[in-house]
Scaffold this motif. Structure first.
Motif, PDB file in Angstrom:
ATOM      1  N   ASP A   1      -3.234  13.990  -5.435  1.00  0.00           N
ATOM      2  CA  ASP A   1      -1.933  13.931  -4.466  1.00  0.00           C
ATOM      3  C   ASP A   1      -1.928  12.636  -3.577  1.00  0.00           C
ATOM      4  OD1 ASP A   1      -1.230  16.714  -4.918  1.00  0.00           O
ATOM      5  OD2 ASP A   1      -3.103  17.448  -3.773  1.00  0.00           O
ATOM      6  N   VAL A   2      -0.631  12.165  -3.487  1.00  0.00           N
ATOM      7  CA  VAL A   2      -0.321  10.842  -2.690  1.00  0.00           C
ATOM      8  C   VAL A   2       0.696  11.147  -1.775  1.00  0.00           C
ATOM      9  CG1 VAL A   2      -1.188   9.361  -4.789  1.00  0.00           C
ATOM     10  CG2 VAL A   2       1.237  10.107  -4.575  1.00  0.00           C
ATOM     11  N   THR A   3       0.549  10.137  -0.699  1.00  0.00           N
ATOM     12  CA  THR A   3       1.798  10.242   0.304  1.00  0.00           C
ATOM     13  C   THR A   3       2.978   9.706  -0.244  1.00  0.00           C
ATOM     14  OG1 THR A   3       0.933   8.298   1.153  1.00  0.00           O
ATOM     15  CG2 THR A   3      -0.107  10.223   2.182  1.00  0.00           C
ATOM     16  N   PRO A   4       3.923  10.176   0.363  1.00  0.00           N
ATOM     17  CA  PRO A   4       5.285   9.458  -0.171  1.00  0.00           C
ATOM     18  C   PRO A   4       5.174   8.000  -0.014  1.00  0.00           C
ATOM     19  CG  PRO A   4       5.965  11.401   1.119  1.00  0.00           C
ATOM     20  CD  PRO A   4       4.307  11.257   1.224  1.00  0.00           C
ATOM     21  N   GLN A   5       4.373   7.315   0.896  1.00  0.00           N
ATOM     22  CA  GLN A   5       4.337   6.048   1.286  1.00  0.00           C
ATOM     23  C   GLN A   5       3.423   5.246   0.251  1.00  0.00           C
ATOM     24  OE1 GLN A   5       3.869   8.266   3.580  1.00  0.00           O
ATOM     25  NE2 GLN A   5       4.267   7.875   5.596  1.00  0.00           N
ATOM     26  N   LEU A   6       2.509   5.791  -0.231  1.00  0.00           N
ATOM     27  CA  LEU A   6       1.680   5.601  -1.323  1.00  0.00           C
ATOM     28  C   LEU A   6       2.352   5.494  -2.662  1.00  0.00           C
ATOM     29  CD1 LEU A   6      -1.108   4.096  -1.979  1.00  0.00           C
ATOM     30  CD2 LEU A   6      -1.973   6.330  -2.424  1.00  0.00           C
ATOM     31  N   ALA A   7       3.167   6.618  -3.003  1.00  0.00           N
ATOM     32  CA  ALA A   7       3.864   6.407  -4.233  1.00  0.00           C
ATOM     33  C   ALA A   7       4.788   5.418  -4.018  1.00  0.00           C
ATOM     34  CB  ALA A   7       4.711   7.879  -4.297  1.00  0.00           C
ATOM     35  N   TRP A   8       5.443   5.282  -2.871  1.00  0.00           N
ATOM     36  CA  TRP A   8       6.416   4.026  -2.822  1.00  0.00           C
ATOM     37  C   TRP A   8       5.667   2.597  -3.141  1.00  0.00           C
ATOM     38  CZ3 TRP A   8      11.289   2.100  -2.881  1.00  0.00           C
ATOM     39  CH2 TRP A   8      11.474   0.799  -1.942  1.00  0.00           C
ATOM     40  N   GLN A   9       4.705   2.513  -2.450  1.00  0.00           N
ATOM     41  CA  GLN A   9       3.947   1.074  -2.896  1.00  0.00           C
ATOM     42  C   GLN A   9       3.486   0.874  -4.221  1.00  0.00           C
ATOM     43  OE1 GLN A   9       0.443   1.221  -0.083  1.00  0.00           O
ATOM     44  NE2 GLN A   9      -0.536  -0.533  -1.227  1.00  0.00           N
ATOM     45  N   TRP A  10       2.981   1.821  -4.802  1.00  0.00           N
ATOM     46  CA  TRP A  10       2.769   2.131  -6.370  1.00  0.00           C
ATOM     47  C   TRP A  10       3.606   1.572  -7.188  1.00  0.00           C
ATOM     48  CZ3 TRP A  10      -0.740   6.732  -7.356  1.00  0.00           C
ATOM     49  CH2 TRP A  10      -2.235   6.399  -6.729  1.00  0.00           C
ATOM     50  N   TRP A  11       4.894   2.200  -6.768  1.00  0.00           N
ATOM     51  CA  TRP A  11       6.463   2.237  -7.550  1.00  0.00           C
ATOM     52  C   TRP A  11       6.639   0.556  -7.461  1.00  0.00           C
ATOM     53  CZ3 TRP A  11      11.467   3.918  -6.150  1.00  0.00           C
ATOM     54  CH2 TRP A  11      12.638   4.014  -7.068  1.00  0.00           C
ATOM     55  N   GLN A  12       6.892   0.040  -6.058  1.00  0.00           N
ATOM     56  CA  GLN A  12       7.182  -1.279  -5.835  1.00  0.00           C
ATOM     57  C   GLN A  12       6.219  -2.212  -6.357  1.00  0.00           C
ATOM     58  OE1 GLN A  12      10.301  -2.055  -4.285  1.00  0.00           O
ATOM     59  NE2 GLN A  12      10.383   0.018  -5.099  1.00  0.00           N
ATOM     60  N   GLN A  13       5.014  -1.940  -6.702  1.00  0.00           N
ATOM     61  CA  GLN A  13       4.041  -2.830  -7.367  1.00  0.00           C
ATOM     62  C   GLN A  13       4.049  -2.855  -8.730  1.00  0.00           C
ATOM     63  OE1 GLN A  13       0.446  -1.393  -5.556  1.00  0.00           O
ATOM     64  NE2 GLN A  13       0.580  -2.730  -3.756  1.00  0.00           N
ATOM     65  N   GLY A  14       4.769  -2.031  -9.287  1.00  0.00           N
ATOM     66  CA  GLY A  14       5.023  -1.759 -10.760  1.00  0.00           C
ATOM     67  C   GLY A  14       4.068  -1.219 -11.284  1.00  0.00           C
ATOM     68  N   ASP A  15       3.016  -0.349 -10.509  1.00  0.00           N
ATOM     69  CA  ASP A  15       1.888   0.173 -11.115  1.00  0.00           C
ATOM     70  C   ASP A  15       2.280   1.853 -11.333  1.00  0.00           C
ATOM     71  OD1 ASP A  15       0.113  -1.821 -10.548  1.00  0.00           O
ATOM     72  OD2 ASP A  15      -0.188  -0.787  -8.564  1.00  0.00           O
ATOM     73  N   ALA A  16       3.623   2.228 -11.038  1.00  0.00           N
ATOM     74  CA  ALA A  16       3.631   3.364 -11.340  1.00  0.00           C
ATOM     75  C   ALA A  16       5.241   3.788 -11.835  1.00  0.00           C
ATOM     76  CB  ALA A  16       3.427   4.453 -10.039  1.00  0.00           C
ATOM     77  N   VAL A  17       5.581   4.811 -12.210  1.00  0.00           N
ATOM     78  CA  VAL A  17       6.890   5.056 -12.548  1.00  0.00           C
ATOM     79  C   VAL A  17       7.311   6.396 -11.576  1.00  0.00           C
ATOM     80  CG1 VAL A  17       8.761   6.018 -14.290  1.00  0.00           C
ATOM     81  CG2 VAL A  17       7.092   4.282 -14.912  1.00  0.00           C
ATOM     82  N   LEU A  18       8.401   6.467 -10.793  1.00  0.00           N
ATOM     83  CA  LEU A  18       8.573   7.590 -10.050  1.00  0.00           C
ATOM     84  C   LEU A  18       9.894   8.360 -10.737  1.00  0.00           C
ATOM     85  CD1 LEU A  18       8.810   8.680  -7.097  1.00  0.00           C
ATOM     86  CD2 LEU A  18      10.714   7.419  -6.679  1.00  0.00           C
ATOM     87  N   VAL A  19       9.124   9.518 -10.990  1.00  0.00           N
ATOM     88  CA  VAL A  19       9.870  10.726 -11.499  1.00  0.00           C
ATOM     89  C   VAL A  19      10.400  11.823 -10.884  1.00  0.00           C
ATOM     90  CG1 VAL A  19       9.810  12.372 -13.427  1.00  0.00           C
ATOM     91  CG2 VAL A  19       8.511  10.148 -13.713  1.00  0.00           C
ATOM     92  N   ASP A  20      11.702  11.897 -10.573  1.00  0.00           N
ATOM     93  CA  ASP A  20      12.282  12.967  -9.742  1.00  0.00           C
ATOM     94  C   ASP A  20      12.358  14.209 -10.502  1.00  0.00           C
ATOM     95  OD1 ASP A  20      13.857  14.742  -8.074  1.00  0.00           O
ATOM     96  OD2 ASP A  20      14.954  12.870  -7.226  1.00  0.00           O
ATOM     97  N   VAL A  21      11.582  15.392 -10.342  1.00  0.00           N
ATOM     98  CA  VAL A  21      11.483  16.422 -11.211  1.00  0.00           C
ATOM     99  C   VAL A  21      12.761  17.609 -10.738  1.00  0.00           C
ATOM    100  CG1 VAL A  21       9.324  15.920 -11.938  1.00  0.00           C
ATOM    101  CG2 VAL A  21       9.506  17.458 -10.051  1.00  0.00           C
ATOM    102  N   ARG A  22      13.314  17.116  -9.427  1.00  0.00           N
ATOM    103  CA  ARG A  22      14.226  18.402  -9.146  1.00  0.00           C
ATOM    104  C   ARG A  22      15.375  18.429 -10.167  1.00  0.00           C
ATOM    105  NH1 ARG A  22      16.337  15.959  -3.808  1.00  0.00           N
ATOM    106  NH2 ARG A  22      16.299  14.029  -5.077  1.00  0.00           N
TER     107      ARG A  22
END
Length: 146
Positions: free
Chosen positions: A23-44
């Protein structure tokens, strides 16, 4: 639009979880995404993104579909196509419930998948309103409506 760096929260690392990477905070998810380490997937659902708001640049891939909220049969192929090898998947839903199920499924498919705590809107308050107690929008991370 002014750019600001969200202040890092005390939980600046993933918390262990059962059946997926963590589990990650929204802030950490944003940071990973901005650094190019992660893909943000909106499952709604599409309707939720249209009516409530969305994160520009996130991959829209519903976990469950209206009507009936059955699991989206295209989810497996969609998530595999969206997340290249070596990248993390960070999954966002309304309040951090569907994204746990989606993270477990993505993990079964061999991805390094994380649930974003609090989701897009956060938990409902005593009056049943969302967006006031945590969540992506609450923390001032980028989103748009319409």
């Amino acid at each position: 639009m002014q750019h600001h760096n969200p202040t890092p929260s005390p939980a600046a690392e993933a918390r262990p979880a059962d059946g997926y990477a963590g589990d990650v905070t929204p802030q950490l998810a944003w940071q990973w995404w901005q650094q190019g380490d992660a893909v943000l997937v909106d499952v709604r659902t599409d309707a939720e993104r249209d009516w409530v708001g969305f994160v520009p640049g996130a991959v829209p891939l519903a976990w469950k579909q209206w009507p009936g909220m059955a699991v989206n049969p295209a989810f497996d192929e969609g998530i595999k196509a969206a997340v290249p090898a070596g990248k993390k998947a960070v999954l966002l839903c309304r309040s951090g419930v569907r994204s746990i199920a989606a993270a477990r499924r993505a993990t079964e498919l061999g991805l390094e998948a994380y649930n974003i705590l609090e989701g897009f809107e956060g938990d409902a308050d005593d009056q049943g309103h969302r967006g006031l107690k945590g969540g992506w929008r609450f923390h001032g991370l980028p989103w748009r409506q319409g």
